[in-house]
Design a protein around this motif. Structure first.
Motif, PDB file in Angstrom:
ATOM      1  N   TYR A 439       0.831  -1.216   0.000  1.00 57.66           N
ATOM      2  CA  TYR A 439       0.000   0.000   0.000  1.00 57.66           C
ATOM      3  C   TYR A 439       0.859   1.256   0.000  1.00 57.66           C
ATOM      4  N   ASP A 440       1.854   1.305   0.876  1.00 60.96           N
ATOM      5  CA  ASP A 440       2.742   2.472   0.931  1.00 60.96           C
ATOM      6  C   ASP A 440       3.818   2.419  -0.147  1.00 60.96           C
ATOM      7  N   ASN A 441       4.139   1.200  -0.622  1.00 61.25           N
ATOM      8  CA  ASN A 441       5.117   1.012  -1.699  1.00 61.25           C
ATOM      9  C   ASN A 441       6.484   1.607  -1.382  1.00 61.25           C
ATOM     10  N   GLN A 442       6.903   1.479  -0.140  1.00 63.22           N
ATOM     11  CA  GLN A 442       8.229   1.947   0.235  1.00 63.22           C
ATOM     12  C   GLN A 442       9.296   1.031  -0.356  1.00 63.22           C
ATOM     13  N   SER A 443      10.333   1.628  -0.948  1.00 60.30           N
ATOM     14  CA  SER A 443      11.444   0.829  -1.454  1.00 60.30           C
ATOM     15  C   SER A 443      12.305   0.364  -0.280  1.00 60.30           C
ATOM     16  N   LEU A 444      13.105  -0.641  -0.521  1.00 63.75           N
ATOM     17  CA  LEU A 444      13.930  -1.190   0.550  1.00 63.75           C
ATOM     18  C   LEU A 444      15.256  -1.664  -0.014  1.00 63.75           C
ATOM     19  N   PHE A 445      16.316  -1.375   0.712  1.00 60.21           N
ATOM     20  CA  PHE A 445      17.652  -1.843   0.343  1.00 60.21           C
ATOM     21  C   PHE A 445      18.264  -2.403   1.613  1.00 60.21           C
ATOM     22  N   ALA A 446      18.376  -3.727   1.683  1.00 56.92           N
ATOM     23  CA  ALA A 446      18.822  -4.377   2.915  1.00 56.92           C
ATOM     24  C   ALA A 446      20.101  -5.159   2.667  1.00 56.92           C
TER      25      ALA A 446
END
Length: 599
Positions: A439-446
């Motif tokens: 829903y928020d579509n936050q990107s992520l780099f882990a």
């Protein structure tokens, strides 16, 4: 000869060859001659760079990941190795699974994927020995700093890859040369025999490597200035030296049946080395308000945080999706797989805000079990009723059930009603922000840290309490084991109210239990647990075999009622499971390379 070539292929990357002598004129990794490889720093560093890619990232491929091989979480897929581990079928480590098809791939010539621990580590040892045998004499067009950089990395990798293999398979011979006809090297019976050789190589690496490759006085880092985060450093060498010594001192490696049966002298040496790492100004604990930067970023870049010491280099692809969608938020994500933190792990190790364990604290209320908990509980664990998305207005219609966690029986995010819902009543959020959802579509780099400063503090406390006692410390160092644990707790609760209570300080053994509880909480789901319960020699205890969840209903106030703990799985763990079995073909090559006991 096929079996012979398999082992030689692992030990010296011979593979298919006409003769070992002809092969050694060139490296199998390149068509360049040895003289060309070590002609100058750039060529030699290109050869060394390949060893960084040989560091296995346990968090990415299903068949290599062991983030929940202990009792800390439970998976749902029976075809990946966490299920095999729980069943005690450790031979499955040799199966080359294709995670897309969910089937074993029997076409591979070597056990597991080509990047997995066993083949990759032997290959790295081979490359390290090629460098050590040739760099100093052949690098005529290089400065002393450039030679130091090449050799420092090679000594580190030779030590590191031996350590990696021994973590899983036990004592191994130390390969300190490029093998030719002299490859029939007997396995030692004692872990420490090889560990002390590993220790000397880490010493050499620490002597040769810089504190920071971005230092203006370190010329080898000039061409990649500002992009040297993953380069090996003096701190990484010292941290791995200390870790190797602590492992060598641990009960399993000491062949002790006593979980407190550490070697005191090795513990002192480990504590001394950890102290040197803590004293390096470059390393600082990341403040509580920014703790997330240790694990992930949302801007598509690595966070070169002050806790980082050593880790997997390079972009890790779908790592964030694996932990965010599949591993953690499958309930509202895009995957059907969900691996849930176990209730017994959370209850046993995530204590209360007074610093006491749940079973020791007057603050713990079984009718309101998620109140007054340690701040790390709220930072890393999602419980029933927690908000799941940032932009609540974006979740409308039938999807409104996804605004808040419904982990109670019959809830929207509970298995079996929700196929990919939580099995245990919890999900973990250590590796993603709340906004990382569909829903928020936050990107992520882990990414994964092999060693970070918090880990060093915890390992230092473990080594120091067994070497120097609760309040003792290495000469010239100002932190005791007790101080180290309180430093970590005070980050989460700066008023000191969560510092270690006197009830846990009645003896070094009692305090060791509290150190282990602290470690379980701070390093939760960071791929250390399975190794810890093995080296502490506790794997056969029922406490570490059970994987439990909770079932409950909600009352009108949204509080859990009718809570029942249920055993979801009992892990099979016998004495033989402290070590993985070695490939059968390799143990049949010569008498001095025996199979691990019980296999």
């Amino acid at each position: 000869m096929k079996n012979l070539y398999k082992l030689i292929g692992l030990l010296c990357l011979v593979g298919v060859m006409n003769s070992c002598e002809d092969y050694l004129d060139k490296t199998i990794e390149t068509d360049l001659t040895i003289d060309e490889v070590f002609k100058n720093f750039d060529n030699a560093q290109g050869f060394v760079e390949e060893m960084y890619a040989m560091i296995v990232d346990y968090s990415v491929p299903f068949w290599s990941a062991y983030s929940y091989y202990g009792e800390d979480a439970i998976g749902v897929e029976s075809w990946i190795f966490d299920y095999s581990s729980d069943q005690g079928t450790y031979w499955d480590w040799q199966n080359d699974f294709n995670y897309f098809s969910g089937k074993a791939d029997t076409s591979a010539d070597t056990p597991m994927d080509k990047s997995a621990v066993w083949p990759s580590s032997w290959a790295g040892i081979r490359k390290s020995n090629v460098v050590i045998a040739n760099a100093d004499s052949l690098m005529v067009d290089a400065t002393q700093q450039e030679k130091d950089a090449i050799l420092g990395q090679a000594y580190f990798f030779r030590a590191f890859f031996h350590h990696e293999i021994m973590k899983f398979w036990g004592p191994m011979p130390y390969i300190d040369r490029v093998l030719q006809d002299d490859w029939r090297i007997p396995r030692p019976t004692e872990w420490a025999e090889t560990a002390l050789k590993i220790d000397k190589d880490f010493d050499k690496a620490a002597e040769l490597l810089p504190v920071d490759w971005d230092d203006a006085n370190w010329a080898p880092g000039a061409k990649t200035r500002g992009q040297n985060m993953f380069r090996l450093t003096k701190g990484a060498a010292l941290a791995m030296k200390a870790k190797n010594l602590l492992f060598a001192a641990s009960p399993l490696m000491q062949n002790s049946n006593d979980t407190y049966g550490y070697d005191k002298e090795l513990c002192k040496q480990a504590a001394d080395a950890f102290a040197k790492v803590i004293e390096i100004p470059r390393y600082q604990l990341v403040p509580w308000d920014n703790y997330e930067s240790v694990f992930y970023s949302t801007d598509g870049k690595y966070s070169y945080h002050s806790e980082y010491i050593f880790g997997q280099s390079g972009f890790v692809g779908w790592f964030g999706g694996y932990l965010g969608d599949a591993w953690q938020l499958g309930a509202i994500g895009k995957s059907n797989a969900l691996n849930s933190p176990t209730h017994n792990y959370i209850h046993n190790y995530f204590g209360m805000k007074d610093g006491l364990a749940c079973d020791d604290s007057p603050l713990y209320n079984p009718d309101d079990p998620w109140s007054n908990r340690d701040p790390r509980f709220y930072k890393w664990i999602v419980v029933d009723g927690d908000q799941l998305v940032d932009n609540l207005g974006a979740v409308t219609g039938a999807d409104t059930v996804n605004r808040y966690a419904e982990f109670y029986d019959g809830g929207a995010h509970r298995y079996p009603g929700k196929t990919n819902g939580t099995r245990t009543g919890y999900v973990a959020k250590k590796w993603y922000p709340r906004s990382y959802n569909k829903y928020d579509n936050q990107s992520l780099f882990a990414w994964r840290n092999h060693v970070r400063l918090t880990d060093v503090y915890l390992m230092y406390a473990e080594a120091a309490v067994m070497g120097y006692g609760i309040h003792g410390k290495p000469d010239g160092f100002n932190l005791s084991a007790l101080d180290a644990i309180n430093v970590l707790r005070n980050r989460a609760m700066p008023d000191g109210s969560m510092e270690v209570d006197d009830m846990y300080l009645t003896s070094p053994n009692v305090f060791m239990d509290e150190i282990r509880r602290e470690r379980a909480m701070e390093m939760s789901w960071e791929n250390h647990r399975w190794m810890d319960i093995r080296r502490w020699k506790v794997g056969t205890d029922m406490k570490y075999k059970l994987k439990t969840g909770i079932r409950f209903d909600r009352n009108a106030d949204g509080k859990p009622i009718n809570m029942v703990e249920e055993v979801l799985r009992t892990r099979v763990f016998e004495e033989k499971h402290y070590w993985l079995p070695l490939p059968k073909n390799d143990t049949q090559l010569y008498e001095g390379f025996p199979q691990n006991p019980g296999w």
